[in-house]
Design a protein around this motif. Structure first.
Motif, PDB file in Angstrom:
ATOM      1  N   GLN A 164       0.844  -1.197   0.000  1.00  0.00           N
ATOM      2  CA  GLN A 164       0.000   0.000   0.000  1.00  0.00           C
ATOM      3  C   GLN A 164       0.879   1.247   0.000  1.00  0.00           C
ATOM      4  O   GLN A 164       1.906   1.279   0.682  1.00  0.00           O
ATOM      5  N   PRO A 165       0.480   2.305  -0.708  1.00  0.00           N
ATOM      6  CA  PRO A 165       1.144   3.590  -0.519  1.00  0.00           C
ATOM      7  C   PRO A 165       0.891   4.078   0.912  1.00  0.00           C
ATOM      8  O   PRO A 165      -0.240   4.378   1.270  1.00  0.00           O
ATOM      9  N   TYR A 393       6.394   0.335   0.258  1.00  0.00           N
ATOM     10  CA  TYR A 393       7.737  -0.110   0.632  1.00  0.00           C
ATOM     11  C   TYR A 393       8.188  -1.311  -0.192  1.00  0.00           C
ATOM     12  O   TYR A 393       9.372  -1.677  -0.148  1.00  0.00           O
ATOM     13  N   ALA A 394       7.286  -1.931  -0.909  1.00  0.00           N
ATOM     14  CA  ALA A 394       7.599  -3.138  -1.680  1.00  0.00           C
ATOM     15  C   ALA A 394       7.540  -2.838  -3.166  1.00  0.00           C
ATOM     16  O   ALA A 394       6.838  -1.923  -3.614  1.00  0.00           O
ATOM     17  N   LEU A 398       1.323  -5.741  -7.512  1.00  0.00           N
ATOM     18  CA  LEU A 398       0.245  -5.095  -6.753  1.00  0.00           C
ATOM     19  C   LEU A 398       0.653  -3.702  -6.307  1.00  0.00           C
ATOM     20  O   LEU A 398      -0.143  -2.749  -6.399  1.00  0.00           O
ATOM     21  N   ALA A 399       1.888  -3.552  -5.826  1.00  0.00           N
ATOM     22  CA  ALA A 399       2.347  -2.234  -5.397  1.00  0.00           C
ATOM     23  C   ALA A 399       2.370  -1.254  -6.564  1.00  0.00           C
ATOM     24  O   ALA A 399       1.998  -0.078  -6.421  1.00  0.00           O
ATOM     25  N   ARG A 402      -1.265  -0.245  -7.430  1.00  0.00           N
ATOM     26  CA  ARG A 402      -1.863   0.652  -6.441  1.00  0.00           C
ATOM     27  C   ARG A 402      -1.325   2.075  -6.552  1.00  0.00           C
ATOM     28  O   ARG A 402      -2.097   3.046  -6.533  1.00  0.00           O
ATOM     29  N   LEU A 403      -0.016   2.213  -6.655  1.00  0.00           N
ATOM     30  CA  LEU A 403       0.539   3.556  -6.685  1.00  0.00           C
ATOM     31  C   LEU A 403       0.202   4.283  -7.978  1.00  0.00           C
ATOM     32  O   LEU A 403      -0.139   5.470  -7.956  1.00  0.00           O
ATOM     33  N   VAL A 404       0.270   3.576  -9.112  1.00  0.00           N
ATOM     34  CA  VAL A 404      -0.061   4.228 -10.376  1.00  0.00           C
ATOM     35  C   VAL A 404      -1.501   4.724 -10.361  1.00  0.00           C
ATOM     36  O   VAL A 404      -1.785   5.880 -10.742  1.00  0.00           O
ATOM     37  N   ARG A 405      -2.417   3.871  -9.928  1.00  0.00           N
ATOM     38  CA  ARG A 405      -3.833   4.263  -9.904  1.00  0.00           C
ATOM     39  C   ARG A 405      -4.055   5.468  -8.993  1.00  0.00           C
ATOM     40  O   ARG A 405      -4.753   6.428  -9.358  1.00  0.00           O
ATOM     41  N   GLU A 406      -3.447   5.429  -7.817  1.00  0.00           N
ATOM     42  CA  GLU A 406      -3.652   6.529  -6.878  1.00  0.00           C
ATOM     43  C   GLU A 406      -2.964   7.804  -7.351  1.00  0.00           C
ATOM     44  O   GLU A 406      -3.515   8.902  -7.221  1.00  0.00           O
TER      45      GLU A 406
END
Length: 610
Positions: A164-165, A393-394, A398-399, A402-406
């Motif tokens: 998760q961010p 942190y990973a 999935l990481a 999540r970050l690209v979308r957010e």
């Protein structure tokens, strides 16, 4: 054409707002803040089914996270799932502006960390993932029949999920090193707004040059055939109307793009009077209307923008085509009583005022997407902002997802603010710990930067702040050297610049990686200082990169480090660590309660060299 409403139904003037509205660049006459007491329960097993109501609830004050004292819960341990409930009464809908003209009710959430599910009267309304970005549900169909309705929110924020961010939210139960207490669940305002069946959903202002801005208007609902968009501009502070224009909405269009010229800017000898800058934060009010073919007003919102351009060229950072020395401070945006949520709207204005009073013209928001109301005050009072996001942190599929979308949503939310002048999707290789030599991580960091440029080609992008840049418009360096003379030597001249960018930099990190080369970009020292000083608690434990013995020693150290920066022949800017003490980090210029650690005039003189 219908006349604009007057009295209580009149639109506010966006540049004169009081800073409480959660969406400061799109105001209507009415909205209802749902902040205040809600029912609350922890659900540590994550298996509860409380969509119809919470058994034996406690009371929480929204929007403060339950880990914080301001929430009234004050339990900072591991609680991965939390539930909220609140009654929606007819008075809430009336205050939101519900009427025959505005029959659709929108439920807005400023931010819920990390995953939210929403019900009304036990019926699922919707879900959202992403702990830093706003989301909206049309809840009109859930409010039929009048009377009261029960709003329930479930938030899930796994403290151990490093994909998760999460920024500086600690994965350990207690804060350690540079990590802070967690912020779970609702942490920005929840609010209601009533709108017409066909309404303005979103505005995006894009600076083109010193005389023209672009405007994208996105719609909600079915726009009638022949509809038009009208825009009226006014420089309220100067008591001057700046013109108006109108354009047709193409059939079946969900949005429309306009070029909005400011006619007075045709006089190039007078154009600087209206340009936005930290020294002269001129803002232009705008009223954007959606009209029927015969001129009847369907919807209207009050907004604002600032005319300004940002660029990098020949080693300089340019604002309005002139070099600016970026004099920034690291802003964690964390309060002891409320964590990542500001304790009040007034605290956000005070934060900007303090940053400017200390002598800074910029703030680097660190590992956080800041409240839009902070950005309003940065726009209004004149503060350059580096827009950053919390990182994971990973490194995993999935990481990345999540970050690209957010991040896409973050840029969309904040791109209209003139104060934001640089985008920073990654910091210090967080989530790409092996970007120096791993092609996949290099590709990801480059892709984030390129996606940002595609979304917003008007601002420079830092691909990885601090070191290991695979493709940045500004090369940024983090260096906590405590001796001013040694700092000056590292950044002295062009030969020093060449050595820095071609070799191993501070903290043992390469500066350029993945085939990136020195293209003459500006170089900035975007973290330095970090001097620990605790005037009221000299013998207590705290954390900093170096330590001062007393106030005079602290001021001498700040002055010496800034003298080292000022002596550089090539640095285009700097960022001092940091604005405030934050938990165990005691290297702020201010205490955690926002009190200067020395007379503010002494601190300012050390920063400015005067």
């Amino acid at each position: 054409m219908t006349a604009a409403p007057s009295g209580p139904d009149a639109l506010p003037t966006a540049t004169l707002q009081d800073g409480t509205h959660p969406r400061p660049q799109a105001l209507r006459a009415h909205w209802r803040d749902l902040s205040g007491p809600w029912s609350f329960r922890h659900d540590d097993g994550g298996s509860a089914r409380w969509s119809h109501g919470l058994p034996e609830p406690r009371t929480i004050t929204v929007p403060f996270p339950p880990e914080s004292s301001a929430s009234g819960i004050d339990e900072p341990g591991f609680h991965p799932v939390v539930w909220y409930a609140r009654t929606l009464a007819q008075a809430d809908l009336d205050a939101a502006g519900l009427s025959p003209e505005n029959p659709r009710v929108l439920l807005h959430f400023g931010a819920v960390d990390h995953r939210a599910t929403v019900w009304i009267d036990g019926a699922l309304v919707g879900e959202h993932e992403g702990g830093q970005t706003p989301f909206t549900f049309d809840v009109t169909g859930h409010l039929a029949g009048g009377g009261e309705h029960l709003l329930v929110v479930r938030a899930e924020d796994d403290p151990h999920d490093v994909s998760q961010p999460r920024g500086k939210q600690d994965w350990q139960e207690r804060p350690h090193a540079i990590w802070y207490r967690r912020t779970t669940g609702i942490w920005q305002p929840v609010w209601l707004e009533a709108v017409p069946d066909a309404a303005v959903e979103h505005l995006r202002w894009t600076n083109r040059d010193a005389a023209t801005t672009g405007l994208t208007v996105r719609f909600r609902g079915a726009v009638p055939e022949g509809a038009r968009v009208a825009v009226a501009l006014r420089w309220t502070d100067g008591d001057e109307d700046l013109g108006a224009l109108e354009t047709a909405v193409p059939p079946h269009a969900r949005s429309v793009d306009l070029l909005v010229p400011v006619a007075r800017q045709a006089n190039g000898q007078a154009e600087e009077e209206l340009l936005w800058s930290p020294d002269q934060p001129r803002l232009i009010d705008a009223v954007v209307e959606l009209r029927t073919a015969d001129g009847r007003r369907l919807d209207a919102v009050a907004s604002y923008f600032g005319l300004r351009t940002v660029a990098v060229d020949r080693g300089a950072f340019l604002l309005n085509d002139r070099p600016v020395d970026v004099r920034s401070v690291l802003e964690q945006g964390y309060w002891p009583e409320s964590h990542l949520a500001a304790p009040s709207p007034a605290a956000l204005r005070r934060e900007v005022e303090l940053i400017k009073a200390l002598g800074f013209n910029a703030a680097r928001i660190h590992q956080k997407v800041e409240d839009p109301r902070f950005l309003f005050w940065a726009d209004r009072l004149g503060l350059l902002v580096w827009g950053e996001t919390a990182n994971a942190y990973a490194f995993s599929p999935l990481a990345v997802q999540r970050l690209v979308r957010e991040w896409v949503d973050v840029v969309e939310r904040d791109a209209s603010h003139p104060s934001i002048v640089t985008w920073v999707p990654l910091n210090e290789s967080w989530g790409v710990q092996h970007v120096a030599h791993e092609p996949a991580q290099q590709a990801y960091a480059r892709a984030l930067a390129e996606v940002t440029r595609a979304l917003d080609p008007t601002r420079p992008v830092v691909s990885n702040d601090g070191w290991e840049h695979p493709g940045s418009d500004i090369v940024t360096v983090h260096d906590y050297e405590g001796d001013g003379e040694r700092l000056a030597a590292t950044y002295a001249d062009d030969a020093a610049r060449t050595r820095l960018l071609a070799g191993i930099g501070p903290a043992g990190r390469r500066i350029l990686v993945g085939g990136a080369v020195d293209e003459g970009q500006p170089v900035m020292l975007t973290e330095f200082g970090g001097v620990r000083y605790q005037p009221d608690r000299p013998h207590e434990e705290g954390w900093g990169y170096t330590e001062a013995a007393d106030e005079d020693d602290w001021i001498r150290r700040i002055t010496a480090l800034y003298d080292g920066v000022r002596a550089s022949a090539f640095l285009a800017g700097s960022c001092w660590t940091q604005l405030t003490d934050t938990l165990q980090e005691t290297n702020g210029l201010l205490t955690a309660d926002r009190e200067p650690k020395a007379p503010i005039e002494r601190i300012r003189a050390a920063i400015l060299g005067s």
